[in-house]
Scaffold this active site. Structure first.
Site, PDB file in Angstrom:
ATOM      1  N   CYS A  91       0.796  -1.227   0.000  1.00  0.00           N
ATOM      2  CA  CYS A  91       0.000   0.000   0.000  1.00  0.00           C
ATOM      3  C   CYS A  91       0.834   1.285   0.000  1.00  0.00           C
ATOM      4  CB  CYS A  91      -0.927   0.023   1.208  1.00  0.00           C
ATOM      5  SG  CYS A  91      -2.194  -1.257   1.182  1.00  0.00           S
ATOM      6  N   HIS A 357      -8.780   4.061  -2.059  1.00  0.00           N
ATOM      7  CA  HIS A 357      -7.380   3.655  -1.871  1.00  0.00           C
ATOM      8  C   HIS A 357      -6.934   2.834  -3.083  1.00  0.00           C
ATOM      9  CE1 HIS A 357      -3.754   2.072  -0.233  1.00  0.00           C
ATOM     10  NE2 HIS A 357      -4.253   1.155   0.580  1.00  0.00           N
ATOM     11  N   CYS A 387       0.282   2.496   6.595  1.00  0.00           N
ATOM     12  CA  CYS A 387       0.559   1.140   7.049  1.00  0.00           C
ATOM     13  C   CYS A 387       0.776   0.275   5.817  1.00  0.00           C
ATOM     14  CB  CYS A 387      -0.567   0.596   7.912  1.00  0.00           C
ATOM     15  SG  CYS A 387      -2.196   0.583   7.118  1.00  0.00           S
ATOM     16  N   GLY A 389       1.158  -3.928   4.227  1.00  0.00           N
ATOM     17  CA  GLY A 389       0.995  -5.357   4.401  1.00  0.00           C
ATOM     18  C   GLY A 389       2.301  -6.042   4.766  1.00  0.00           C
TER      19      GLY A 389
END
Length: 401
Positions: A91, A357, A387, A389
């Site tokens: 991300c 997103h 944040c 993964g």
């Protein structure tokens, strides 16, 4: 060390990441080429001055594979001398692209570079690229890897966030996004997308819903409770044995929306600006990345922010505005609680819950939004963080100039 300046930023609107979304019929390479053309045209840019294009893409297969960055460079009509590379740090890929570009410029190895990202989630489904981290049974078992929604619910459980708490945060994200759209706050960076006949497909972020309230969100069922009962809660609780159970509070309305979109930032040194006559809008002051615990997975923004602040010789009080990616409502809530940051300076124009997103592009989009807002509100320092993964976090400090 040279300074790395942001000279301009362009993004597409974010379209619903489904077959009925307004950008579904646009191939991801065309979204990216669209961004590159606008960066070139509105800055009257001689593209031969650009050394490279770095683009984040989280699912780089099919239409998004084959080094989509270089393909978009060719499709946009850039000089053949412009290289292109795609990267994947989940991300955070769009922000990682910016940081990597900044490092190239700061080291003196390039004068100008474009960084950003792309994701067409309606055409290339999230997770369709597989990967051992999520699909290898022995790795999943050995490291207690669970879906991010389980991790987000575990975070909410540990911090005592109720369903009402996370829904209230989400409703505020929607309220802010609605207000930002109405005030045209995204207009400096956002460029509409047209089809081949010149008909406008989309000119605003498609997922913003003005009728969203805590009450309407309260009617949605928890999205991750059923999979948790299949054994994934138990897998996570093997590592978090002090928790009796996981309270499932996240759902489609308080989690980030699946969308299509692309973004790019023009980054260069001072000499590049002088040569082209372009004025810098911001500088990259510092950036940092960290690894974090992989089961709970989504707590990385806090240590990443502490790390980048230390690197920059700053404190949290020095930062005027924050963009904290709203992967799930609990993530920015923990960020604010752990770092004692007031909500009034976090995601002031809404976040990914309300706006979407597009995985590979989000880091670039929130960076552009942050720079726009620093200018609009006459502030100096902004921090973008996401944040990631697998248990990571990233943070970058921008200074308006």
């Amino acid at each position: 060390m040279a300074e790395a300046f942001i000279y301009d930023a362009v993004r597409t609107p974010r379209g619903r990441g489904k077959s009925d979304g307004s950008l579904h019929d646009v191939q991801p390479v065309d979204l990216l080429a669209h961004v590159l053309r606008h960066l070139r045209d509105r800055n009257q840019l001689d593209t031969a001055l650009v050394d490279d294009v770095i683009m984040g893409c989280v699912t780089p297969i099919g239409e998004q594979g084959g080094d989509i960055a270089r393909t978009a460079v060719l499709e946009a009509g850039y000089a053949e001398t412009v290289a292109g590379v795609q990267l994947n740090r989940f991300c955070s890929s769009g922000l990682e692209a910016i940081n990597m570009a900044g490092a190239y410029v700061m080291s003196g190895q390039v004068d100008a570079i474009i960084a950003g990202g792309v994701e067409s989630m309606s055409r290339v489904p999230m997770g369709s690229d597989g990967g051992a981290l999520f699909m290898n049974p022995s790795i999943v078992a050995r490291h207690n890897i669970v879906p991010q929604g389980i991790s987000a619910d575990l975070i909410a459980t540990i911090h005592g966030y109720s369903r009402t708490d996370v829904d209230a945060y989400a409703a505020e994200s929607y309220r802010r996004a609605v207000a930002a759209q109405a005030a045209d706050r995204f207009s400096r960076t956002l460029v509409p997308v047209y089809d081949e006949l010149g008909l406008r497909l989309l000119d605003r972020d498609e997922g913003v819903r003005p009728d969203t309230t805590v009450e309407s969100l309260g009617k949605l069922k928890p999205a991750f409770e059923a999979m948790g009962k299949l054994g994934l809660d138990a897998l996570a609780l093997l590592k978090y044995a002090d928790q009796a159970r996981i309270n499932h509070v996240h759902h489609a309305g308080n989690s980030s929306q699946i969308v299509d979109g692309a973004a790019g930032l023009l980054i260069g040194n001072r000499a590049f600006g002088e040569k082209t006559g372009l004025k810098p809008r911001a500088r990259i002051k510092a950036f940092a990345v960290v690894g974090s615990e992989p089961t709970i997975m989504l707590t990385g923004p806090v240590p990443a922010t502490r790390k980048v602040l230390k690197r920059a010789g700053m404190t949290i009080a020095d930062i005027d505005l924050f963009e904290v990616n709203e992967a799930f409502a609990a993530i920015p809530m923990v960020f604010m609680d752990e770092l004692d940051v007031d909500h009034s300076c976090v995601n002031v124009n809404g976040g990914s819950i309300a706006l979407g997103h597009p995985l590979g592009a989000t880091g670039a989009i929130i960076s552009a939004t942050l720079i726009d807002e620093l200018e609009r509100s006459d502030k100096q320092f902004g921090l973008a963080t996401l944040c990631i993964g697998g248990g990571m976090g990233i943070a970058t400090i921008f200074e308006r100039v």
